[in-house]
Design a protein around this motif. Structure first.
Motif, PDB file in Angstrom:
ATOM      1  N   THR A  15      14.904  -0.270  -2.605  1.00  0.00           N
ATOM      2  CA  THR A  15      13.773  -0.816  -1.869  1.00  0.00           C
ATOM      3  C   THR A  15      12.896  -1.612  -2.829  1.00  0.00           C
ATOM      4  O   THR A  15      13.262  -1.818  -3.984  1.00  0.00           O
ATOM      5  N   ALA A  16      11.752  -2.056  -2.361  1.00  0.00           N
ATOM      6  CA  ALA A  16      10.869  -2.880  -3.188  1.00  0.00           C
ATOM      7  C   ALA A  16       9.429  -2.585  -2.805  1.00  0.00           C
ATOM      8  O   ALA A  16       9.154  -1.940  -1.800  1.00  0.00           O
ATOM      9  N   VAL A  17       8.496  -3.036  -3.623  1.00  0.00           N
ATOM     10  CA  VAL A  17       7.078  -2.855  -3.335  1.00  0.00           C
ATOM     11  C   VAL A  17       6.389  -4.213  -3.349  1.00  0.00           C
ATOM     12  O   VAL A  17       6.851  -5.164  -3.971  1.00  0.00           O
ATOM     13  N   SER A  18       5.271  -4.272  -2.635  1.00  0.00           N
ATOM     14  CA  SER A  18       4.504  -5.507  -2.579  1.00  0.00           C
ATOM     15  C   SER A  18       3.051  -5.139  -2.320  1.00  0.00           C
ATOM     16  O   SER A  18       2.716  -3.971  -2.116  1.00  0.00           O
ATOM     17  N   ASP A  19       2.176  -6.140  -2.336  1.00  0.00           N
ATOM     18  CA  ASP A  19       0.758  -5.938  -2.068  1.00  0.00           C
ATOM     19  C   ASP A  19       0.471  -6.450  -0.655  1.00  0.00           C
ATOM     20  O   ASP A  19       0.468  -7.665  -0.424  1.00  0.00           O
ATOM     21  N   PRO A  20       0.240  -5.564   0.312  1.00  0.00           N
ATOM     22  CA  PRO A  20       0.034  -6.008   1.694  1.00  0.00           C
ATOM     23  C   PRO A  20      -1.111  -7.000   1.846  1.00  0.00           C
ATOM     24  O   PRO A  20      -1.009  -7.946   2.633  1.00  0.00           O
ATOM     25  N   HIS A  21      -2.193  -6.805   1.112  1.00  0.00           N
ATOM     26  CA  HIS A  21      -3.351  -7.688   1.250  1.00  0.00           C
ATOM     27  C   HIS A  21      -3.010  -9.112   0.808  1.00  0.00           C
ATOM     28  O   HIS A  21      -3.415 -10.086   1.452  1.00  0.00           O
ATOM     29  N   LEU A  22      -2.262  -9.237  -0.279  1.00  0.00           N
ATOM     30  CA  LEU A  22      -1.883 -10.569  -0.758  1.00  0.00           C
ATOM     31  C   LEU A  22      -0.933 -11.252   0.223  1.00  0.00           C
ATOM     32  O   LEU A  22      -1.065 -12.449   0.498  1.00  0.00           O
ATOM     33  N   VAL A  23       0.019 -10.490   0.759  1.00  0.00           N
ATOM     34  CA  VAL A  23       0.973 -11.063   1.709  1.00  0.00           C
ATOM     35  C   VAL A  23       0.258 -11.505   2.985  1.00  0.00           C
ATOM     36  O   VAL A  23       0.491 -12.600   3.509  1.00  0.00           O
ATOM     37  N   LEU A  24      -0.626 -10.650   3.509  1.00  0.00           N
ATOM     38  CA  LEU A  24      -1.352 -10.995   4.729  1.00  0.00           C
ATOM     39  C   LEU A  24      -2.269 -12.191   4.520  1.00  0.00           C
ATOM     40  O   LEU A  24      -2.408 -13.046   5.408  1.00  0.00           O
ATOM     41  N   THR A  25      -2.891 -12.268   3.343  1.00  0.00           N
ATOM     42  CA  THR A  25      -3.743 -13.426   3.034  1.00  0.00           C
ATOM     43  C   THR A  25      -2.918 -14.709   3.006  1.00  0.00           C
ATOM     44  O   THR A  25      -3.334 -15.747   3.541  1.00  0.00           O
ATOM     45  N   ALA A  26      -1.739 -14.640   2.402  1.00  0.00           N
ATOM     46  CA  ALA A  26      -0.861 -15.810   2.355  1.00  0.00           C
ATOM     47  C   ALA A  26      -0.422 -16.219   3.757  1.00  0.00           C
ATOM     48  O   ALA A  26      -0.384 -17.412   4.096  1.00  0.00           O
ATOM     49  N   MET A  27      -0.090 -15.233   4.596  1.00  0.00           N
ATOM     50  CA  MET A  27       0.310 -15.531   5.977  1.00  0.00           C
ATOM     51  C   MET A  27      -0.843 -16.153   6.760  1.00  0.00           C
ATOM     52  O   MET A  27      -0.648 -17.113   7.522  1.00  0.00           O
TER      53      MET A  27
ATOM     54  N   ARG B 262      -3.026  10.124  -2.604  1.00  0.00           N
ATOM     55  CA  ARG B 262      -3.588  10.289  -3.942  1.00  0.00           C
ATOM     56  C   ARG B 262      -2.796   9.381  -4.885  1.00  0.00           C
ATOM     57  O   ARG B 262      -1.620   9.089  -4.631  1.00  0.00           O
ATOM     58  N   ALA B 263      -3.432   8.944  -5.980  1.00  0.00           N
ATOM     59  CA  ALA B 263      -2.762   8.011  -6.890  1.00  0.00           C
ATOM     60  C   ALA B 263      -3.122   8.319  -8.331  1.00  0.00           C
ATOM     61  O   ALA B 263      -4.147   8.938  -8.625  1.00  0.00           O
ATOM     62  N   THR B 264      -2.260   7.888  -9.235  1.00  0.00           N
ATOM     63  CA  THR B 264      -2.503   8.008 -10.667  1.00  0.00           C
ATOM     64  C   THR B 264      -1.734   6.902 -11.371  1.00  0.00           C
ATOM     65  O   THR B 264      -0.941   6.181 -10.747  1.00  0.00           O
ATOM     66  N   SER B 265      -1.964   6.741 -12.660  1.00  0.00           N
ATOM     67  CA  SER B 265      -1.219   5.739 -13.424  1.00  0.00           C
ATOM     68  C   SER B 265       0.227   6.182 -13.571  1.00  0.00           C
ATOM     69  O   SER B 265       0.505   7.355 -13.866  1.00  0.00           O
ATOM     70  N   ASN B 266       1.147   5.258 -13.374  1.00  0.00           N
ATOM     71  CA  ASN B 266       2.559   5.622 -13.483  1.00  0.00           C
ATOM     72  C   ASN B 266       2.979   5.888 -14.917  1.00  0.00           C
ATOM     73  O   ASN B 266       4.056   6.405 -15.167  1.00  0.00           O
ATOM     74  N   LYS B 267       2.120   5.545 -15.881  1.00  0.00           N
ATOM     75  CA  LYS B 267       2.442   5.833 -17.280  1.00  0.00           C
ATOM     76  C   LYS B 267       2.642   7.328 -17.505  1.00  0.00           C
ATOM     77  O   LYS B 267       3.396   7.749 -18.373  1.00  0.00           O
TER      78      LYS B 267
ATOM     79  N   HIS C  85       5.761  11.235  -0.111  1.00  0.00           N
ATOM     80  CA  HIS C  85       6.724  10.617  -1.015  1.00  0.00           C
ATOM     81  C   HIS C  85       5.988   9.854  -2.117  1.00  0.00           C
ATOM     82  O   HIS C  85       4.766   9.714  -2.088  1.00  0.00           O
ATOM     83  N   PHE C  86       6.728   9.363  -3.081  1.00  0.00           N
ATOM     84  CA  PHE C  86       6.174   8.637  -4.221  1.00  0.00           C
ATOM     85  C   PHE C  86       6.415   7.143  -4.047  1.00  0.00           C
ATOM     86  O   PHE C  86       7.548   6.718  -3.818  1.00  0.00           O
ATOM     87  N   THR C  87       5.355   6.365  -4.136  1.00  0.00           N
ATOM     88  CA  THR C  87       5.451   4.907  -4.003  1.00  0.00           C
ATOM     89  C   THR C  87       4.851   4.250  -5.242  1.00  0.00           C
ATOM     90  O   THR C  87       3.706   4.539  -5.609  1.00  0.00           O
ATOM     91  N   LEU C  88       5.610   3.389  -5.878  1.00  0.00           N
ATOM     92  CA  LEU C  88       5.071   2.592  -6.977  1.00  0.00           C
ATOM     93  C   LEU C  88       4.255   1.451  -6.390  1.00  0.00           C
ATOM     94  O   LEU C  88       4.575   0.919  -5.329  1.00  0.00           O
ATOM     95  N   THR C  89       3.187   1.059  -7.076  1.00  0.00           N
ATOM     96  CA  THR C  89       2.354  -0.038  -6.608  1.00  0.00           C
ATOM     97  C   THR C  89       2.410  -1.195  -7.594  1.00  0.00           C
ATOM     98  O   THR C  89       2.834  -1.034  -8.740  1.00  0.00           O
ATOM     99  N   THR C  90       1.969  -2.358  -7.140  1.00  0.00           N
ATOM    100  CA  THR C  90       2.072  -3.557  -7.967  1.00  0.00           C
ATOM    101  C   THR C  90       1.105  -3.559  -9.146  1.00  0.00           C
ATOM    102  O   THR C  90       1.246  -4.378 -10.050  1.00  0.00           O
TER     103      THR C  90
END
Length: 253
Positions: free
Chosen positions: A1-13, A82-87, A109-114
């Motif tokens: 799968t892949a990840v993206s930034d919904p706000h950036l995509v919606l702004t572009a659309m 909840r979120a934390t740094s992936n480092k 589940h675990f989701t990586l963010t941009t």
């Protein structure tokens, strides 16, 4: 799968849409009317040959005004993250549980963010308000009535164990519990102490009143010169572009 930034995509659309001559209006109260089998709208500046109702948690409220979707009630569910740094975890891919065979929730589940973070969630906490992003705000008596109808049908039906859902989901509003759930997938998550809250999401979940079932698929109904997306389930964001093409191809003009 892949990840993206919904706000950036919606702004572009949105930018592409306006460049093609489209217009986006915010903060407008819209209701549909039906006269002699023809669907109209209460705003003269929004008249059209065809209307697409893709209003998320408000979609059934709009459709119900013209007699569409009366067999359903809206029972919103809040998704807490909840979120934390992936480092600190070093994940290289998203991590998902096996989906529940009956309940239409993906589970924590675990989701990586941009931006280099990793988030855990969502929960599936039943709430009463369609815009209830915090427990004390964003609800109305109409919302409560709809949620009660949906919850009552759910309890009376034999498709879902309502008490099991409540026992499983409500504790996860506490950080310790959602981290505990996530650590079944990635055990090292339980060792971290630097989780922070992410903005919650609201799932516009429909209950089929005659059967008491949680609707587990997209529900699209065409009525005269209107189309209504009444249930947009996971993975709604992931499938939004092909789904929008599907909807566009249903429009008979």
């Amino acid at each position: 799968t892949a990840v993206s930034d919904p706000h950036l995509v919606l702004t572009a659309m949105a930018n592409e849409f306006t460049k093609k001559g489209g217009e986006i209006k915010f903060g407008c109260h819209v209701s549909l009317t039906k006269n002699d089998g023809e669907i109209g709208v209460n705003r003269l500046d929004c008249e059209a040959l065809f209307y697409v109702n893709a209003s998320g948690a408000q979609s059934d409220r709009i459709s119900r005004a013209i007699g569409v979707g009366l067999d359903y009630a809206m029972l919103p569910f809040m998704g807490v993250y909840r979120a934390t740094s992936n480092k600190t975890l070093g994940l290289k891919t998203l991590v998902y549980p096996v989906p529940h065979p009956i309940n239409p929730f993906l589970g924590v589940h675990f989701t990586l963010t941009t931006d280099g973070k990793v988030k855990i969630g969502p929960t599936a906490i039943p709430i009463s308000g369609r815009e209830q992003y915090s427990l004390g705000t964003g609800w109305s008596m109409s919302d409560i009535f709809q949620a009660f109808k949906g919850a009552k049908s759910l309890v009376l039906g034999d498709s879902h164990d309502v008490m099991k859902i409540l026992r499983s989901e409500w504790p996860k509003i506490i950080e310790k519990e959602i981290v505990k759930q996530a650590s079944h997938l990635v055990p090292s998550a339980s060792l971290l102490r630097h989780w922070h809250k992410k903005s919650p999401g609201i799932r516009s979940q429909l209950v089929h009143l005659p059967t008491g079932k949680l609707e587990q698929d997209f529900k699209v109904i065409i009525e005269a010169n209107s189309l209504h997306v009444l249930n947009a389930v996971s993975p709604g964001w992931t499938s939004s572009i092909p789904f929008s093409r599907y909807v566009a191809n249903l429009i008979p003009i």
